[in-house]
Motif scaffolding. Structure first.
Motif, PDB file in Angstrom:
ATOM      1  N   ILE A  58      89.335  36.999  14.374  1.00  0.00           N
ATOM      2  CA  ILE A  58      88.050  36.493  14.851  1.00  0.00           C
ATOM      3  C   ILE A  58      86.908  37.119  14.037  1.00  0.00           C
ATOM      4  O   ILE A  58      85.920  36.449  13.710  1.00  0.00           O
ATOM      5  N   ASP A  59      87.047  38.403  13.694  1.00  0.00           N
ATOM      6  CA  ASP A  59      86.066  39.055  12.811  1.00  0.00           C
ATOM      7  C   ASP A  59      85.923  38.281  11.500  1.00  0.00           C
ATOM      8  O   ASP A  59      84.815  38.047  11.008  1.00  0.00           O
ATOM      9  N   ARG A  60      87.044  37.911  10.944  1.00  0.00           N
ATOM     10  CA  ARG A  60      87.047  37.202   9.665  1.00  0.00           C
ATOM     11  C   ARG A  60      86.376  35.834   9.797  1.00  0.00           C
ATOM     12  O   ARG A  60      85.600  35.428   8.910  1.00  0.00           O
ATOM     13  N   LEU A  61      86.639  35.139  10.891  1.00  0.00           N
ATOM     14  CA  LEU A  61      86.025  33.833  11.105  1.00  0.00           C
ATOM     15  C   LEU A  61      84.521  33.967  11.350  1.00  0.00           C
ATOM     16  O   LEU A  61      83.733  33.110  10.931  1.00  0.00           O
ATOM     17  N   ALA A  62      84.120  35.051  12.002  1.00  0.00           N
ATOM     18  CA  ALA A  62      82.687  35.290  12.223  1.00  0.00           C
ATOM     19  C   ALA A  62      81.990  35.550  10.891  1.00  0.00           C
ATOM     20  O   ALA A  62      80.882  35.051  10.643  1.00  0.00           O
ATOM     21  N   ALA A  63      82.637  36.311  10.021  1.00  0.00           N
ATOM     22  CA  ALA A  63      82.041  36.652   8.726  1.00  0.00           C
ATOM     23  C   ALA A  63      81.845  35.421   7.849  1.00  0.00           C
ATOM     24  O   ALA A  63      80.915  35.368   7.038  1.00  0.00           O
ATOM     25  N   SER A  64      82.725  34.434   8.021  1.00  0.00           N
ATOM     26  CA  SER A  64      82.620  33.207   7.215  1.00  0.00           C
ATOM     27  C   SER A  64      81.890  32.086   7.954  1.00  0.00           C
ATOM     28  O   SER A  64      81.864  30.949   7.484  1.00  0.00           O
ATOM     29  N   GLU A 188      90.841  37.598  21.310  1.00  0.00           N
ATOM     30  CA  GLU A 188      89.515  37.098  21.647  1.00  0.00           C
ATOM     31  C   GLU A 188      89.478  35.585  21.494  1.00  0.00           C
ATOM     32  O   GLU A 188      90.260  34.993  20.740  1.00  0.00           O
ATOM     33  N   ALA A 189      88.528  34.981  22.205  1.00  0.00           N
ATOM     34  CA  ALA A 189      88.279  33.549  22.079  1.00  0.00           C
ATOM     35  C   ALA A 189      86.850  33.349  21.602  1.00  0.00           C
ATOM     36  O   ALA A 189      85.972  34.177  21.871  1.00  0.00           O
ATOM     37  N   ALA A 190      86.626  32.262  20.879  1.00  0.00           N
ATOM     38  CA  ALA A 190      85.281  31.947  20.404  1.00  0.00           C
ATOM     39  C   ALA A 190      85.150  30.448  20.230  1.00  0.00           C
ATOM     40  O   ALA A 190      86.147  29.723  20.095  1.00  0.00           O
ATOM     41  N   ILE A 191      83.916  29.993  20.243  1.00  0.00           N
ATOM     42  CA  ILE A 191      83.621  28.583  20.013  1.00  0.00           C
ATOM     43  C   ILE A 191      83.536  28.342  18.504  1.00  0.00           C
ATOM     44  O   ILE A 191      82.898  29.114  17.780  1.00  0.00           O
TER      45      ILE A 191
END
Length: 225
Positions: A58-64, A188-191
């Motif tokens: 999820i960290d990686r997806l947030a960074a991109s 974690e979950a995220a939109i």
């Protein structure tokens, strides 16, 4: 609403999606695949409303900017369990030394491509046995449970998230890694950035993080965050 997750949360998300549907009347479909594959599909821009993965992914997806970082919620923690084939001899796993001896004695050792597999690779290196057991390592392909390999006789001693060991026929779960060497993966979950149903996605994430979801998490070998 649709989502994607790793296999570690497949069962608990199935239960919670059904509970949310019963409560809201809204349909929720979660596709569960290997975590590496799920991450790649989101990074390549495939359309999903939500994603549930280990926190480092999820960290990686947030960074991109592939997810809405402000929407992140912690779902659960999961530890690593150890299993053998049903009815097979049960090695001691009471402490770190016992687990090390069990690994050295096993004809084959299985783990996943996910966070638990990465951790075990480092653990075996720290123990100084990685080269000694290299020929006996069987890494489950993405999306394939280590328990399934144990049940088929392809792995003698297997390690994976407890949530992925529970309910697998043909295996005996010996227990969790002892505290001295246990590792907890936070999911974690995220939109997603290309969300199609943002209001429904937010409502489902709120449900996943609520006390109403705790019972399902515990049933599937996870700890509520």
């Amino acid at each position: 609403m649709n989502g994607i997750s790793s296999m570690a949360t497949r069962q608990v998300l199935n239960d919670l999606a059904s509970a949310f549907e019963a409560k809201s009347g809204e349909r929720v479909v979660i596709e569960s695949v290997g975590g590496v594959a799920a991450l790649k599909r989101i990074e390549e821009g495939e359309a999903f409303d939500i994603v549930v993965l280990a926190s480092n992914a999820i960290d990686r997806l947030a960074a991109s900017a592939r997810i809405d970082a402000a929407s992140r919620v912690r779902i659960a923690r999961s530890g690593v369990a150890i299993a053998v084939a049903k009815g097979a001899p049960r090695p001691a796993i009471d402490d770190e030394a016992a687990v090390r001896e069990a690994v050295l004695a096993a004809r084959s050792i299985g783990y996943s491509t996910g966070p638990s597999g990465v951790y075990l690779t480092r653990l075996f290196e720290r123990w100084g046995i990685a080269e000694r057991i290299a020929a006996r390592i069987v890494q489950a392909p993405p999306g394939v449970a280590v328990g399934a390999l144990i049940a088929r006789g392809e792995v003698e001693l297997g390690f994976q998230q407890m949530s992925e060991m529970i309910g697998v026929e043909g295996i005996d779960v010996l227990g969790m890694l002892p505290p001295q060497i246990q590792t907890l993966t936070v999911f974690e979950a995220a939109i997603c950035a290309n969300v199609n149903a943002p209001q429904l996605a937010r409502a489902f994430l709120a449900f996943l993080a609520s006390p109403d979801a705790d019972g399902a998490k515990v049933r599937h070998g996870m700890e509520p965050c």
